[in-house]
Design an enzyme around this catalytic site. Structure first.
Site, PDB file in Angstrom:
ATOM      1  N   THR A  43     -12.481 -39.830  18.407  1.00  0.00           N
ATOM      2  CA  THR A  43     -13.348 -38.733  17.984  1.00  0.00           C
ATOM      3  C   THR A  43     -14.390 -38.431  19.049  1.00  0.00           C
ATOM      4  OG1 THR A  43     -13.093 -39.535  15.722  1.00  0.00           O
ATOM      5  CG2 THR A  43     -14.786 -37.891  16.101  1.00  0.00           C
ATOM      6  N   TYR A 106      -8.491 -35.474   5.536  1.00  0.00           N
ATOM      7  CA  TYR A 106      -8.339 -34.208   4.832  1.00  0.00           C
ATOM      8  C   TYR A 106      -7.264 -34.213   3.750  1.00  0.00           C
ATOM      9  CZ  TYR A 106      -8.458 -29.215   3.878  1.00  0.00           C
ATOM     10  OH  TYR A 106      -8.572 -28.008   3.239  1.00  0.00           O
ATOM     11  N   TYR A 132      -8.158 -47.535  12.269  1.00  0.00           N
ATOM     12  CA  TYR A 132      -9.509 -46.994  12.329  1.00  0.00           C
ATOM     13  C   TYR A 132      -9.889 -46.537  10.927  1.00  0.00           C
ATOM     14  CZ  TYR A 132     -13.397 -44.044  14.056  1.00  0.00           C
ATOM     15  OH  TYR A 132     -14.623 -43.466  14.294  1.00  0.00           O
ATOM     16  N   ARG A 137     -15.708 -39.819   7.755  1.00  0.00           N
ATOM     17  CA  ARG A 137     -15.040 -38.676   8.375  1.00  0.00           C
ATOM     18  C   ARG A 137     -13.711 -38.335   7.696  1.00  0.00           C
ATOM     19  NH1 ARG A 137     -16.937 -36.871  13.384  1.00  0.00           N
ATOM     20  NH2 ARG A 137     -18.431 -38.244  14.421  1.00  0.00           N
ATOM     21  N   LYS A 160     -10.844 -51.103  13.540  1.00  0.00           N
ATOM     22  CA  LYS A 160     -12.160 -50.585  13.896  1.00  0.00           C
ATOM     23  C   LYS A 160     -12.800 -50.152  12.587  1.00  0.00           C
ATOM     24  CE  LYS A 160     -14.643 -46.830  16.205  1.00  0.00           C
ATOM     25  NZ  LYS A 160     -14.537 -45.545  16.955  1.00  0.00           N
TER      26      LYS A 160
END
Length: 290
Positions: A43, A106, A132, A137, A160
């Site tokens: 990102t 999303y 991740y 997010r 992560k």
């Protein structure tokens, strides 16, 4: 292999295009400063606004420039499993050491959907995968139980963790085993993360202060938390200032003050407010960077 301070590398631009020379310079600088690895095209690398060709080119350049001196964990995430498979196959082909795969954003898959997605990515290429998990997010939060199921696959080797929940570290140790590589995804709690059993941080601040971040990580891994706390005291204002607005914008502005990179970002990201610039300057002075 994957531990310590691992910058989530910015992607430098010049007049709207990928700045290859600056990217190579940044890789060399991080190696010289003591960074323990690099994550291109996460990102912070502005992956959402890179074309597929740019995405692949950045990974190729970073792998080629690093030349095996430090590991490269290539960003290979997508909310489209087929697209993610293409990214991880490319990363394996060009010699990345691992892939960072984000939980699909999303579309909001179930935990079973997460298992199916990551299993498909795992089976696509002979490359270690770091999960991740960043619910802030992606909306989806991969539970420790789900991660424990995925950890049974031989190439799902770590996480992560950007949940900000330090209790996740021991919970993940219980679910995935003590050899499962746990890397923080949040600079401000990186010291505490390692105290709970983590082994490093995929860091935004390390773009700007790689030596200090590497020294802080080395201190925690040596059990010297007094030294780690002293360094964290120096870095904390910078952690705060960089994330006053989207982290990549703050990191690029700070790098521009060091003469290492343009502060150019791609829409929908925009340049910083003047007040934020002042905060970053003050924080860099506090850390001894200016």
């Amino acid at each position: 292999m994957f531990k310590g301070s691992i910058p989530a590398l910015v992607t430098p631009f010049k007049d709207g295009k990928l700045d290859v020379d600056t990217l190579k310079t940044l890789v060399e600088w991080h190696i010289d400063q003591g960074s323990n690895g690099l994550v291109p095209v996460g990102t912070t690398g502005e992956s959402p606004t890179l074309s597929h060709d740019e995405h692949k080119r950045v990974i190729e350049i970073v792998v080629e420039t690093a030349a095996g001196r430090i590991p490269v964990i290539a960003g290979a995430g997508s909310n489209n499993t087929v697209e993610g498979i293409g990214f991880i196959e490319h990363a394996a082909k060009v010699g990345a050491d691992a892939a960072l795969v984000v939980t699909p954003y999303y579309n909001k898959p179930t935990q079973r959907g997460l298992i199916a997605h990551f299993t498909a990515m795992h089976d696509a290429a002979e490359l270690p995968i770091v999960i991740y998990n960043i619910p802030g997010r992606s909306v989806i939060d991969m539970t420790p139980a789900t991660m424990g199921e995925l950890a049974k696959l031989p190439r799902i080797i770590g996480v992560k963790d950007a949940t900000g929940d330090l209790s996740r570290v021991p919970k993940t140790r219980l679910a995935c085993g003590t050899d499962f590589v746990q890397l923080s995804g949040e600079d401000a709690t990186a010291l505490g993360f390692n105290a709970h059993g983590g082994v490093g941080c995929i860091s935004v601040t390390a773009n700007v202060a790689p030596k200090l971040c590497a020294q802080m990580q080395a201190a925690t891994l040596a059990g010297d938390y007094a030294t780690a706390l002293e360094i964290t005291d120096k870095l904390m204002p910078l952690h705060i200032a960089i994330f006053a607005e989207p982290g990549v914008v703050g990191a690029k502005y700070a790098l521009s003050l060091l003469g290492l990179c343009s502060d150019e970002v791609r829409l929908p990201l925009i340049p910083l407010y003047e007040d934020t610039k002042d905060l970053i300057k003050e924080a860099m002075e506090h850390a001894g960077l200016l």
